[in-house]
Design a protein around this motif. Structure first.
Motif, mmCIF file in Angstrom:
data_model
loop_
_atom_site.group_PDB
_atom_site.id
_atom_site.type_symbol
_atom_site.label_atom_id
_atom_site.label_comp_id
_atom_site.label_asym_id
_atom_site.label_seq_id
_atom_site.Cartn_x
_atom_site.Cartn_y
_atom_site.Cartn_z
ATOM 1 N N GLY A 141 -26.971 -23.420 -20.159
ATOM 2 C CA GLY A 141 -25.784 -23.302 -19.626
ATOM 3 C C GLY A 141 -24.861 -22.606 -20.421
ATOM 4 N N TYR A 142 -24.809 -23.061 -21.994
ATOM 5 C CA TYR A 142 -24.110 -22.456 -22.795
ATOM 6 C C TYR A 142 -24.134 -20.823 -22.914
ATOM 7 C CZ TYR A 142 -22.431 -21.229 -27.551
ATOM 8 O OH TYR A 142 -21.889 -20.529 -28.413
ATOM 9 N N LEU A 143 -25.630 -20.522 -23.040
ATOM 10 C CA LEU A 143 -25.706 -19.048 -23.213
ATOM 11 C C LEU A 143 -25.213 -18.015 -21.997
ATOM 12 C CD1 LEU A 143 -29.187 -19.082 -24.775
ATOM 13 C CD2 LEU A 143 -27.060 -18.457 -25.684
ATOM 14 N N VAL A 144 -25.608 -18.879 -20.827
ATOM 15 C CA VAL A 144 -24.904 -18.095 -19.485
ATOM 16 C C VAL A 144 -23.417 -17.980 -19.501
ATOM 17 C CG1 VAL A 144 -24.829 -18.215 -17.016
ATOM 18 C CG2 VAL A 144 -26.910 -18.616 -17.982
ATOM 19 N N LEU A 145 -22.716 -18.837 -19.797
ATOM 20 C CA LEU A 145 -21.281 -18.938 -19.996
ATOM 21 C C LEU A 145 -20.791 -17.995 -20.978
ATOM 22 C CD1 LEU A 145 -20.266 -22.993 -19.360
ATOM 23 C CD2 LEU A 145 -20.094 -20.955 -17.801
ATOM 24 N N SER A 146 -21.657 -18.009 -22.253
ATOM 25 C CA SER A 146 -21.196 -17.025 -23.057
ATOM 26 C C SER A 146 -21.308 -15.674 -22.722
ATOM 27 C CB SER A 146 -21.855 -17.531 -24.486
ATOM 28 O OG SER A 146 -21.461 -18.823 -24.867
ATOM 29 N N ALA A 147 -22.499 -15.438 -22.158
ATOM 30 C CA ALA A 147 -22.582 -14.005 -21.654
ATOM 31 C C ALA A 147 -21.857 -13.395 -20.667
ATOM 32 C CB ALA A 147 -24.339 -13.939 -21.075
ATOM 33 N N LEU A 148 -21.531 -14.579 -19.725
ATOM 34 C CA LEU A 148 -20.392 -14.163 -18.724
ATOM 35 C C LEU A 148 -19.156 -13.549 -19.376
ATOM 36 C CD1 LEU A 148 -21.138 -16.617 -15.962
ATOM 37 C CD2 LEU A 148 -21.763 -14.192 -15.869
ATOM 38 N N ARG A 149 -18.852 -14.323 -20.398
ATOM 39 C CA ARG A 149 -17.689 -14.003 -21.001
ATOM 40 C C ARG A 149 -17.611 -12.851 -21.739
ATOM 41 N NH1 ARG A 149 -17.639 -19.535 -23.066
ATOM 42 N NH2 ARG A 149 -16.482 -20.958 -21.528
ATOM 43 N N ALA A 150 -18.779 -12.398 -22.291
ATOM 44 C CA ALA A 150 -18.813 -11.305 -22.961
ATOM 45 C C ALA A 150 -19.657 -10.064 -22.582
ATOM 46 C CB ALA A 150 -19.846 -11.477 -24.250
ATOM 47 N N ARG A 151 -19.418 -9.968 -21.180
ATOM 48 C CA ARG A 151 -20.262 -9.138 -20.494
ATOM 49 C C ARG A 151 -19.808 -7.643 -20.657
ATOM 50 N NH1 ARG A 151 -20.477 -10.319 -14.363
ATOM 51 N NH2 ARG A 151 -21.818 -8.671 -14.419
ATOM 52 N N GLU A 152 -18.621 -7.581 -20.871
ATOM 53 C CA GLU A 152 -17.995 -6.476 -20.917
ATOM 54 C C GLU A 152 -18.067 -5.783 -22.386
ATOM 55 O OE1 GLU A 152 -16.815 -4.806 -18.330
ATOM 56 O OE2 GLU A 152 -17.199 -6.549 -16.980
ATOM 57 N N LYS A 153 -18.466 -6.702 -23.391
ATOM 58 C CA LYS A 153 -18.278 -6.200 -24.762
ATOM 59 C C LYS A 153 -19.670 -6.156 -25.318
ATOM 60 C CE LYS A 153 -15.370 -9.336 -25.751
ATOM 61 N NZ LYS A 153 -14.405 -10.241 -26.290
ATOM 62 N N ASP A 154 -20.667 -6.592 -24.574
ATOM 63 C CA ASP A 154 -21.974 -6.686 -25.379
ATOM 64 C C ASP A 154 -22.972 -5.783 -24.665
ATOM 65 O OD1 ASP A 154 -24.387 -7.618 -26.164
ATOM 66 O OD2 ASP A 154 -23.735 -9.842 -26.441
ATOM 67 N N LEU A 155 -23.300 -4.804 -25.332
ATOM 68 C CA LEU A 155 -24.381 -3.921 -24.716
ATOM 69 C C LEU A 155 -25.657 -4.594 -24.031
ATOM 70 C CD1 LEU A 155 -25.276 -1.005 -24.145
ATOM 71 C CD2 LEU A 155 -26.062 -0.971 -26.549
ATOM 72 N N LEU A 156 -26.009 -5.685 -25.004
ATOM 73 C CA LEU A 156 -27.193 -6.303 -24.378
ATOM 74 C C LEU A 156 -27.125 -6.930 -22.909
ATOM 75 C CD1 LEU A 156 -30.100 -7.740 -24.791
ATOM 76 C CD2 LEU A 156 -28.877 -9.755 -25.808
ATOM 77 N N MET A 157 -25.945 -7.258 -22.612
ATOM 78 C CA MET A 157 -25.895 -7.870 -21.072
ATOM 79 C C MET A 157 -26.143 -6.744 -20.005
ATOM 80 S SD MET A 157 -25.071 -10.833 -21.351
ATOM 81 C CE MET A 157 -26.243 -10.724 -22.918
ATOM 82 N N ALA A 158 -25.587 -5.474 -20.422
ATOM 83 C CA ALA A 158 -25.860 -4.287 -19.434
ATOM 84 C C ALA A 158 -27.559 -3.930 -19.412
ATOM 85 C CB ALA A 158 -25.303 -2.955 -20.078
ATOM 86 N N GLU A 159 -28.072 -4.239 -20.676
ATOM 87 C CA GLU A 159 -29.771 -3.917 -20.778
ATOM 88 C C GLU A 159 -30.470 -5.166 -19.788
ATOM 89 O OE1 GLU A 159 -30.507 -4.179 -24.892
ATOM 90 O OE2 GLU A 159 -29.666 -2.087 -24.967
ATOM 91 N N VAL A 160 -29.772 -6.289 -20.025
ATOM 92 C CA VAL A 160 -30.307 -7.622 -19.295
ATOM 93 C C VAL A 160 -30.342 -7.275 -18.017
ATOM 94 C CG1 VAL A 160 -30.076 -9.868 -18.567
ATOM 95 C CG2 VAL A 160 -30.320 -9.177 -21.131
ATOM 96 N N GLU A 161 -29.217 -6.840 -17.309
ATOM 97 C CA GLU A 161 -28.923 -6.599 -16.054
ATOM 98 C C GLU A 161 -29.892 -5.291 -15.443
ATOM 99 O OE1 GLU A 161 -24.904 -6.458 -14.181
ATOM 100 O OE2 GLU A 161 -24.210 -7.112 -15.791
ATOM 101 N N ASP A 162 -30.061 -4.463 -16.005
ATOM 102 C CA ASP A 162 -30.952 -3.452 -15.900
ATOM 103 C C ASP A 162 -32.471 -3.805 -15.550
ATOM 104 O OD1 ASP A 162 -28.980 -1.670 -15.836
ATOM 105 O OD2 ASP A 162 -29.389 -0.780 -17.810
ATOM 106 N N GLU A 163 -32.801 -4.839 -15.950
ATOM 107 C CA GLU A 163 -34.118 -5.346 -15.789
ATOM 108 C C GLU A 163 -34.493 -5.983 -14.633
ATOM 109 O OE1 GLU A 163 -36.565 -4.997 -18.473
ATOM 110 O OE2 GLU A 163 -35.179 -3.676 -19.019
ATOM 111 N N VAL A 164 -33.288 -6.284 -13.893
ATOM 112 C CA VAL A 164 -33.509 -7.037 -12.545
ATOM 113 C C VAL A 164 -33.577 -5.905 -11.377
ATOM 114 C CG1 VAL A 164 -32.329 -8.341 -10.946
ATOM 115 C CG2 VAL A 164 -31.498 -8.573 -13.223
ATOM 116 N N PRO A 165 -34.752 -6.202 -10.694
ATOM 117 C CA PRO A 165 -35.495 -5.278 -9.681
ATOM 118 C C PRO A 165 -34.072 -5.114 -8.737
ATOM 119 C CG PRO A 165 -36.613 -7.360 -9.343
ATOM 120 C CD PRO A 165 -35.777 -7.572 -10.825
#
Length: 320
Positions: A141-165
């Motif tokens: 829960g903590y990681l998901v909320l943190s990631a949603l807040r940082a999605r625009e600034k964190d390159l990893l979030m874009a890489e994670v989204e690209d893994e979804v079919p």
């Protein structure tokens, strides 16, 4: 013995393949139902590489082999960092730039310490399983909320989204989800059964079976994910696969056999092997704290791989 080896390899192949199909189907179904890609990537896809460990842990626990299940978790976490992260850094230096990873690494260490505390009395009870499960829910829960807040600034979030079919028909998604759900437990049971037969032939304990043959086998999806990330130049995703898998293993996967078949555990698991897992879990954090460029270079990669080899040799020597 040759037949058992062939069946073990077949079970391992089916385990890795069915885990991949299960994750693919589950992620596609979730996307078709309208779940945000980032949430799917951080949960279903990120945790999917630990599906083999989860199934093997459940299968071993149902057969009354708690030490095998515990050994699988500890051995997989050690292999993920020493073998997989080490081999990845050896092939190409890895740079940590994601703020999400900086948060995940201390959490992985804290989860490892929690597991060690629960194991120190040489027993894992259902209450221990509940504590691990609750910690897992809280961490996710903590990681998901943190990631949603940082999605625009964190390159990893874009890489994670690209893994979804994407653009997968619901019928096809449901088919692969069902195939994965059916084959996964069958393959896990097959692998555990024949790994035990082979290990017994060489006089290995239930714990060492989990720490060696089964742990390395169930870590193959992480290896495949890291190789794919290396080829794409996605350093954070490579490191994230290892750190995320270890977090899932220590909190969620360890909770499964503890809830199914609580009981006494091998003293070596709570002593020797736990401290080795703790030491390896410190490595990513030390890289962040001690290296200005936050990179896993080839020297660190070579050292980690040598540690993996030395650990595996020591286990066989101790039992031999």
């Amino acid at each position: 013995m040759i037949l058992n080896l062939l069946l073990l390899l077949l079970g391992l192949g089916l385990l890795v393949w069915s885990a991949d199909r299960f994750v693919f189907g589950a992620a596609a179904v979730a996307r078709n139902l309208g779940l945000p890609p980032l949430i799917i990537g951080l949960t279903i896809v990120s945790m999917g590489s630990s599906a083999p460990e989860a199934m093997v842990a459940a299968s071993a626990a149902l057969e009354g082999k708690l030490d095998t299940a515990v050994g699988n978790v500890i051995g997989s976490n050690i292999a993920n960092i020493t073998l997989i992260l080490g081999a990845s850094a050896l092939l190409r230096p890895l740079l940590v730039s994601s703020s999400t990873l900086v948060k995940e690494m201390p959490l992985m260490l804290a989860a490892t310490i929690l597991a060690g505390y629960l194991m120190h009395d040489l027993e894992l009870s259902r209450w221990d399983g509940i504590i691990l499960g609750a910690a897992f829910v809280g961490v996710m829960g903590y990681l998901v909320l943190s990631a949603l807040r940082a999605r625009e600034k964190d390159l990893l979030m874009a890489e994670v989204e690209d893994e979804v079919p994407t653009d997968i028909p619901m019928a096809k998604a449901l088919l692969w989800l069902t195939v994965g759900m059916v084959v996964l437990p069958f393959a896990a049971d097959m692998m555990v059964e024949h790994a035990v037969v082979i290990a017994r032939h060489f006089g290995l304990s239930d714990l060492v079976i989990g720490l060696t043959i089964i742990a390395v086998g169930t870590s193959l999806p992480e290896l495949a994910a890291c190789i794919a990330g290396l080829l794409k130049g996605e350093d954070d995703l490579v490191i994230g696969n290892v750190v995320g898998s270890n977090l899932f293993n220590i909190l969620a996967v360890l909770a499964i056999p503890t809830l199914i078949a609580p009981g006494a555990i091998d003293a070596a698991a709570a002593g020797r092997d736990f401290y080795i897992m703790l030491a390896t879990s410190l490595v990513p954090l030390l890289v962040l704290l001690l290296k200005r460029n936050r990179s896993f270079g080839r020297p660190e990669g070579a050292l980690l791989v040598l540690c993996f080899i030395a650990y595996q040799i020591s286990l066989f020597n101790l039992t031999g």
